[in-house]
Design a protein around this motif. Structure first.
Motif, PDB file in Angstrom:
ATOM      1  N   LEU A   1       0.831  -1.211   0.000  1.00  0.00           N
ATOM      2  CA  LEU A   1       0.000   0.000   0.000  1.00  0.00           C
ATOM      3  C   LEU A   1       0.860   1.255   0.000  1.00  0.00           C
ATOM      4  N   ALA A   2       1.967   1.191   0.753  1.00  0.00           N
ATOM      5  CA  ALA A   2       2.875   2.341   0.797  1.00  0.00           C
ATOM      6  C   ALA A   2       3.485   2.599  -0.574  1.00  0.00           C
ATOM      7  N   GLU A   3       3.874   1.536  -1.265  1.00  0.00           N
ATOM      8  CA  GLU A   3       4.453   1.679  -2.605  1.00  0.00           C
ATOM      9  C   GLU A   3       3.434   2.260  -3.582  1.00  0.00           C
ATOM     10  N   GLU A   4       2.177   1.801  -3.467  1.00  0.00           N
ATOM     11  CA  GLU A   4       1.114   2.337  -4.322  1.00  0.00           C
ATOM     12  C   GLU A   4       0.877   3.812  -4.020  1.00  0.00           C
ATOM     13  N   LYS A   5       0.937   4.152  -2.723  1.00  0.00           N
ATOM     14  CA  LYS A   5       0.743   5.544  -2.318  1.00  0.00           C
ATOM     15  C   LYS A   5       1.853   6.428  -2.875  1.00  0.00           C
ATOM     16  N   MET A   6       3.096   5.938  -2.815  1.00  0.00           N
ATOM     17  CA  MET A   6       4.221   6.714  -3.336  1.00  0.00           C
ATOM     18  C   MET A   6       4.095   6.909  -4.842  1.00  0.00           C
ATOM     19  N   ALA A   7       3.633   5.875  -5.539  1.00  0.00           N
ATOM     20  CA  ALA A   7       3.455   5.978  -6.990  1.00  0.00           C
ATOM     21  C   ALA A   7       2.373   7.008  -7.322  1.00  0.00           C
ATOM     22  N   ALA A   8       1.297   7.005  -6.508  1.00  0.00           N
ATOM     23  CA  ALA A   8       0.214   7.967  -6.729  1.00  0.00           C
ATOM     24  C   ALA A   8       0.684   9.388  -6.451  1.00  0.00           C
ATOM     25  N   LEU A   9       1.491   9.556  -5.403  1.00  0.00           N
ATOM     26  CA  LEU A   9       2.020  10.881  -5.080  1.00  0.00           C
ATOM     27  C   LEU A   9       2.945  11.375  -6.184  1.00  0.00           C
ATOM     28  N   LYS A  10       3.745  10.460  -6.728  1.00  0.00           N
ATOM     29  CA  LYS A  10       4.681  10.837  -7.781  1.00  0.00           C
ATOM     30  C   LYS A  10       3.952  11.297  -9.031  1.00  0.00           C
TER      31      LYS A  10
END
Length: 295
Positions: free
Chosen positions: A79-88
């Protein structure tokens, strides 16, 4: 006891797939590497985590207990990786800006509108306040950017100048006799003045100007918003000190006129304020790009 995240990752995929071969494929490593990682993990705990069966491998009772924790952590990491991708990609996140009501309404609104069109999934949080309050918001981490009147002298902050505004005294029809008259500061003080609250940057600047000429500025009316400054002047309650760019409509239609003075009023500079040596979010960077590219 191991602290190597990679070993837990191998354990997770071996337990999830029930196969050392499938775990190796999922992790893009060799099967012997999977076997070695599991052996290291078992040795670190002093426990057997897997046993072999006809289908591949299965968890022991101890392995089941460990998996219940590792599975949760793996889900959170994913979930954290998905969140970082969305933020990017700016498909998620927020932009927090502090500033006065007047600067938001008359200066920032068009930029906020453009930003929202470009990045509709970024939440906008606007914190209203005077310059000292916005500085506090920024230092406390409540906002990413502050839109403020300059100058700002603070070693913890960086301010990048954005635009220059011109402040002026204005009046309504009740003061029509002053329209074509050039006035001194002393003459101006004979009339009822309406100023913004004491702790505003605009108020401090005009007070300093009068003081430099030996006059004490004592307004009869003090208000907390630019809209009230404009409306009170329109209704003839006194002469207001406002930013010319904020009353272009009123000046054009004639409901307000500018008082002509024999001294020059200092321009007002607006800057975008950030915390020094503190990285800002991608959303905040993109918003600043909109402002300074436009300038």
């Amino acid at each position: 006891m191991t602290t190597n995240y990679e070993l837990y990752k191998v354990f997770y995929w071996a337990a999830k797939t029930g196969s050392l071969t499938q775990a190796a494929k999922a992790l893009y490593i060799t099967q012997p590497s999977v076997s070695h990682a599991i052996k290291q993990l078992e040795e670190s705990f002093g426990l057997t985590l897997f046993y072999r069966n006809s289908k591949g491998v299965a968890l022991t009772q101890e392995g089941v207990s460990l998996y219940s924790y590792i599975e949760q952590s793996q889900i959170l990491i994913s979930l954290a990786e998905e969140k970082m991708a969305a933020l990017k990609s700016l498909d998620n996140g927020e932009l927090r800006i502090g500033g006065s009501d007047s600067l938001f309404k008359h200066y920032m609104l068009s930029y906020l509108e453009e930003f929202h069109v470009l990045y509709p999934n970024i939440k906008l949080h606007l914190s209203h306040g005077t310059t000292p309050e916005v500085i506090t918001f920024l230092k406390e981490g409540k906002i990413d950017l502050g839109v403020v009147r300059m100058p700002i002298v603070d070693p913890q902050l960086e301010v990048r100048e954005s635009i220059q505004l011109k402040d002026c005294f204005v009046a309504g029809e009740r003061y029509a006799q002053l329209k074509d008259k050039v006035m001194t500061l002393e003459m101006l003080l004979e009339h009822q003045l309406i100023l913004f609250s004491r702790n505003s940057r605009v108020r401090m600047a005009i007070t300093e100007l009068f003081n430099s000429y030996g006059y004490t500025l004592k307004p009869e009316i003090e208000v907390g918003s630019v809209d009230l400054l404009i409306e009170f002047a329109r209704r003839g309650l006194g002469i207001s000190y406002v930013t010319r760019e904020f009353i272009s409509k009123e000046l054009e239609e004639g409901s307000l006129f500018e008082i002509q003075l024999d001294v020059a009023l200092p321009p007002s500079h607006v800057g975008i304020m950030t915390k020094r040596n503190m990285p800002i979010s991608l959303a905040a960077n993109r918003f600043m790009d909109l402002i300074f590219k436009a300038d």
